[in-house]
Scaffold this motif. Structure first.
Motif, PDB file in Angstrom:
ATOM      1  N   ARG A  52     -19.344  89.420  -8.993  1.00 46.66           N
ATOM      2  CA  ARG A  52     -18.957  90.443  -8.016  1.00 46.66           C
ATOM      3  C   ARG A  52     -18.401  89.866  -6.721  1.00 46.66           C
ATOM      4  O   ARG A  52     -17.659  90.532  -6.009  1.00 46.66           O
ATOM      5  N   ASP A  53     -18.720  88.617  -6.396  1.00 50.02           N
ATOM      6  CA  ASP A  53     -18.241  88.011  -5.154  1.00 50.02           C
ATOM      7  C   ASP A  53     -16.969  87.187  -5.357  1.00 50.02           C
ATOM      8  O   ASP A  53     -16.527  86.493  -4.434  1.00 50.02           O
ATOM      9  N   GLU A  54     -16.392  87.273  -6.539  1.00 51.66           N
ATOM     10  CA  GLU A  54     -15.177  86.510  -6.839  1.00 51.66           C
ATOM     11  C   GLU A  54     -14.027  86.999  -5.953  1.00 51.66           C
ATOM     12  O   GLU A  54     -13.780  88.192  -5.833  1.00 51.66           O
ATOM     13  N   LYS A  55     -13.310  86.061  -5.343  1.00 46.09           N
ATOM     14  CA  LYS A  55     -12.213  86.405  -4.428  1.00 46.09           C
ATOM     15  C   LYS A  55     -10.847  86.065  -5.010  1.00 46.09           C
ATOM     16  O   LYS A  55      -9.847  86.689  -4.649  1.00 46.09           O
ATOM     17  N   SER A  56     -10.778  85.092  -5.893  1.00 54.25           N
ATOM     18  CA  SER A  56      -9.504  84.640  -6.450  1.00 54.25           C
ATOM     19  C   SER A  56      -8.910  85.706  -7.370  1.00 54.25           C
ATOM     20  O   SER A  56      -9.534  86.129  -8.344  1.00 54.25           O
ATOM     21  N   GLU A  57      -7.692  86.133  -7.046  1.00 57.48           N
ATOM     22  CA  GLU A  57      -7.035  87.171  -7.848  1.00 57.48           C
ATOM     23  C   GLU A  57      -6.795  86.687  -9.279  1.00 57.48           C
ATOM     24  O   GLU A  57      -6.956  87.449 -10.232  1.00 57.48           O
ATOM     25  N   GLU A  58      -6.450  85.415  -9.416  1.00 57.26           N
ATOM     26  CA  GLU A  58      -6.216  84.841 -10.749  1.00 57.26           C
ATOM     27  C   GLU A  58      -7.488  84.873 -11.598  1.00 57.26           C
ATOM     28  O   GLU A  58      -7.474  85.266 -12.761  1.00 57.26           O
ATOM     29  N   LYS A  59      -8.605  84.479 -10.993  1.00 59.86           N
ATOM     30  CA  LYS A  59      -9.892  84.475 -11.697  1.00 59.86           C
ATOM     31  C   LYS A  59     -10.331  85.898 -12.029  1.00 59.86           C
ATOM     32  O   LYS A  59     -10.839  86.157 -13.125  1.00 59.86           O
ATOM     33  N   ILE A  60     -10.109  86.844 -11.112  1.00 57.86           N
ATOM     34  CA  ILE A  60     -10.466  88.240 -11.353  1.00 57.86           C
ATOM     35  C   ILE A  60      -9.670  88.787 -12.528  1.00 57.86           C
ATOM     36  O   ILE A  60     -10.218  89.444 -13.411  1.00 57.86           O
ATOM     37  N   ASN A  61      -8.375  88.501 -12.569  1.00 56.69           N
ATOM     38  CA  ASN A  61      -7.532  88.968 -13.678  1.00 56.69           C
ATOM     39  C   ASN A  61      -7.979  88.366 -15.000  1.00 56.69           C
ATOM     40  O   ASN A  61      -7.981  89.037 -16.033  1.00 56.69           O
ATOM     41  N   GLU A  62      -8.380  87.100 -14.980  1.00 59.01           N
ATOM     42  CA  GLU A  62      -8.881  86.439 -16.184  1.00 59.01           C
ATOM     43  C   GLU A  62     -10.179  87.098 -16.667  1.00 59.01           C
ATOM     44  O   GLU A  62     -10.339  87.369 -17.864  1.00 59.01           O
ATOM     45  N   LEU A  63     -11.078  87.386 -15.742  1.00 60.26           N
ATOM     46  CA  LEU A  63     -12.346  88.033 -16.094  1.00 60.26           C
ATOM     47  C   LEU A  63     -12.121  89.451 -16.620  1.00 60.26           C
ATOM     48  O   LEU A  63     -12.788  89.885 -17.565  1.00 60.26           O
ATOM     49  N   LEU A  64     -11.172  90.171 -16.032  1.00 66.07           N
ATOM     50  CA  LEU A  64     -10.846  91.517 -16.510  1.00 66.07           C
ATOM     51  C   LEU A  64     -10.267  91.473 -17.915  1.00 66.07           C
ATOM     52  O   LEU A  64     -10.564  92.335 -18.744  1.00 66.07           O
ATOM     53  N   LYS A  65      -9.449  90.465 -18.192  1.00 66.81           N
ATOM     54  CA  LYS A  65      -8.870  90.299 -19.533  1.00 66.81           C
ATOM     55  C   LYS A  65      -9.980  90.031 -20.543  1.00 66.81           C
ATOM     56  O   LYS A  65      -9.994  90.602 -21.638  1.00 66.81           O
ATOM     57  N   ILE A  66     -10.921  89.178 -20.194  1.00 65.14           N
ATOM     58  CA  ILE A  66     -12.052  88.878 -21.082  1.00 65.14           C
ATOM     59  C   ILE A  66     -12.863  90.137 -21.345  1.00 65.14           C
ATOM     60  O   ILE A  66     -13.211  90.442 -22.498  1.00 65.14           O
ATOM     61  N   ALA A  67     -13.165  90.903 -20.295  1.00 61.61           N
ATOM     62  CA  ALA A  67     -13.947  92.133 -20.451  1.00 61.61           C
ATOM     63  C   ALA A  67     -13.209  93.134 -21.321  1.00 61.61           C
ATOM     64  O   ALA A  67     -13.810  93.795 -22.174  1.00 61.61           O
ATOM     65  N   SER A  68     -11.905  93.236 -21.142  1.00 64.93           N
ATOM     66  CA  SER A  68     -11.099  94.151 -21.959  1.00 64.93           C
ATOM     67  C   SER A  68     -11.118  93.719 -23.421  1.00 64.93           C
ATOM     68  O   SER A  68     -11.240  94.553 -24.323  1.00 64.93           O
ATOM     69  N   ASP A  69     -11.002  92.414 -23.666  1.00 60.79           N
ATOM     70  CA  ASP A  69     -11.051  91.893 -25.036  1.00 60.79           C
ATOM     71  C   ASP A  69     -12.409  92.158 -25.677  1.00 60.79           C
ATOM     72  O   ASP A  69     -12.489  92.501 -26.854  1.00 60.79           O
ATOM     73  N   VAL A  70     -13.475  92.011 -24.910  1.00 57.15           N
ATOM     74  CA  VAL A  70     -14.825  92.280 -25.422  1.00 57.15           C
ATOM     75  C   VAL A  70     -14.956  93.741 -25.827  1.00 57.15           C
ATOM     76  O   VAL A  70     -15.503  94.057 -26.885  1.00 57.15           O
ATOM     77  N   GLU A  71     -14.405  94.634 -25.014  1.00 55.71           N
ATOM     78  CA  GLU A  71     -14.473  96.064 -25.333  1.00 55.71           C
ATOM     79  C   GLU A  71     -13.743  96.362 -26.641  1.00 55.71           C
ATOM     80  O   GLU A  71     -14.244  97.091 -27.492  1.00 55.71           O
ATOM     81  N   VAL A  72     -12.572  95.763 -26.828  1.00 57.05           N
ATOM     82  CA  VAL A  72     -11.801  95.974 -28.060  1.00 57.05           C
ATOM     83  C   VAL A  72     -12.561  95.434 -29.264  1.00 57.05           C
ATOM     84  O   VAL A  72     -12.640  96.088 -30.307  1.00 57.05           O
ATOM     85  N   ILE A  73     -13.141  94.259 -29.130  1.00 48.68           N
ATOM     86  CA  ILE A  73     -13.895  93.670 -30.239  1.00 48.68           C
ATOM     87  C   ILE A  73     -15.109  94.529 -30.584  1.00 48.68           C
ATOM     88  O   ILE A  73     -15.382  94.787 -31.758  1.00 48.68           O
ATOM     89  N   LEU A  74     -15.830  94.986 -29.575  1.00 44.30           N
ATOM     90  CA  LEU A  74     -16.980  95.861 -29.836  1.00 44.30           C
ATOM     91  C   LEU A  74     -16.539  97.123 -30.575  1.00 44.30           C
ATOM     92  O   LEU A  74     -17.151  97.533 -31.552  1.00 44.30           O
ATOM     93  N   ARG A  75     -15.463  97.729 -30.089  1.00 43.87           N
ATOM     94  CA  ARG A  75     -15.007  99.007 -30.646  1.00 43.87           C
ATOM     95  C   ARG A  75     -14.445  98.860 -32.058  1.00 43.87           C
ATOM     96  O   ARG A  75     -14.619  99.731 -32.898  1.00 43.87           O
ATOM     97  N   THR A  76     -13.785  97.742 -32.348  1.00 44.63           N
ATOM     98  CA  THR A  76     -13.074  97.615 -33.625  1.00 44.63           C
ATOM     99  C   THR A  76     -13.751  96.726 -34.658  1.00 44.63           C
ATOM    100  O   THR A  76     -13.365  96.759 -35.824  1.00 44.63           O
ATOM    101  N   SER A  77     -14.747  95.947 -34.262  1.00 41.47           N
ATOM    102  CA  SER A  77     -15.298  94.964 -35.204  1.00 41.47           C
ATOM    103  C   SER A  77     -16.792  95.057 -35.455  1.00 41.47           C
ATOM    104  O   SER A  77     -17.278  94.533 -36.452  1.00 41.47           O
ATOM    105  N   VAL A  78     -17.539  95.667 -34.568  1.00 39.79           N
ATOM    106  CA  VAL A  78     -18.998  95.691 -34.697  1.00 39.79           C
ATOM    107  C   VAL A  78     -19.413  96.899 -35.526  1.00 39.79           C
ATOM    108  O   VAL A  78     -18.945  98.009 -35.307  1.00 39.79           O
TER     109      VAL A  78
END
Length: 97
Positions: free
Chosen positions: A38-64
């Motif tokens: 939550r204290d992350e300030k780097s826009e690049e790191k935030i975008n990377e974390l959002l991409k990971i979270a989005s990928d996790v959501e897709v995997i949960l929804r389509t594979s589990v």
């Protein structure tokens, strides 16, 4: 970020429906990961974390898929409607269209 957080929790509730242990474990993990970053300030790191979270959501929804132990030697799979797909039959010699 909040939209993705809520989406992950809605997906968790659908994927692990009626499984209190899995629901709680997934809730804790989602909250922990967002809290840790939550204290992350780097826009690049935030975008990377959002991409990971989005990928996790897709995997949960389509594979589990849920599995329920019925007996010591039986497991019943509980597929959700969005996991079921029409199966194309296998052909040794495909026909030309």
């Amino acid at each position: 970020v909040l939209k993705l957080f809520k989406l992950l929790h809605r997906t968790r509730q659908e994927v692990f429906k009626n499984d209190t242990k899995a629901l709680e474990a997934a809730r804790q993990k989602i909250n922990e990961e967002f809290r840790n970053n939550r204290d992350e300030k780097s826009e690049e790191k935030i975008n990377e974390l959002l991409k990971i979270a989005s990928d996790v959501e897709v995997i949960l929804r389509t594979s589990v898929i849920q599995a329920i132990h019925k007996d010591s030697d039986k497991i019943v799979l509980v597929p959700r409607k969005d996991l079921l797909q029409d199966n194309t039959p296998y052909l040794d010699k495909p026909t030309k269209k």
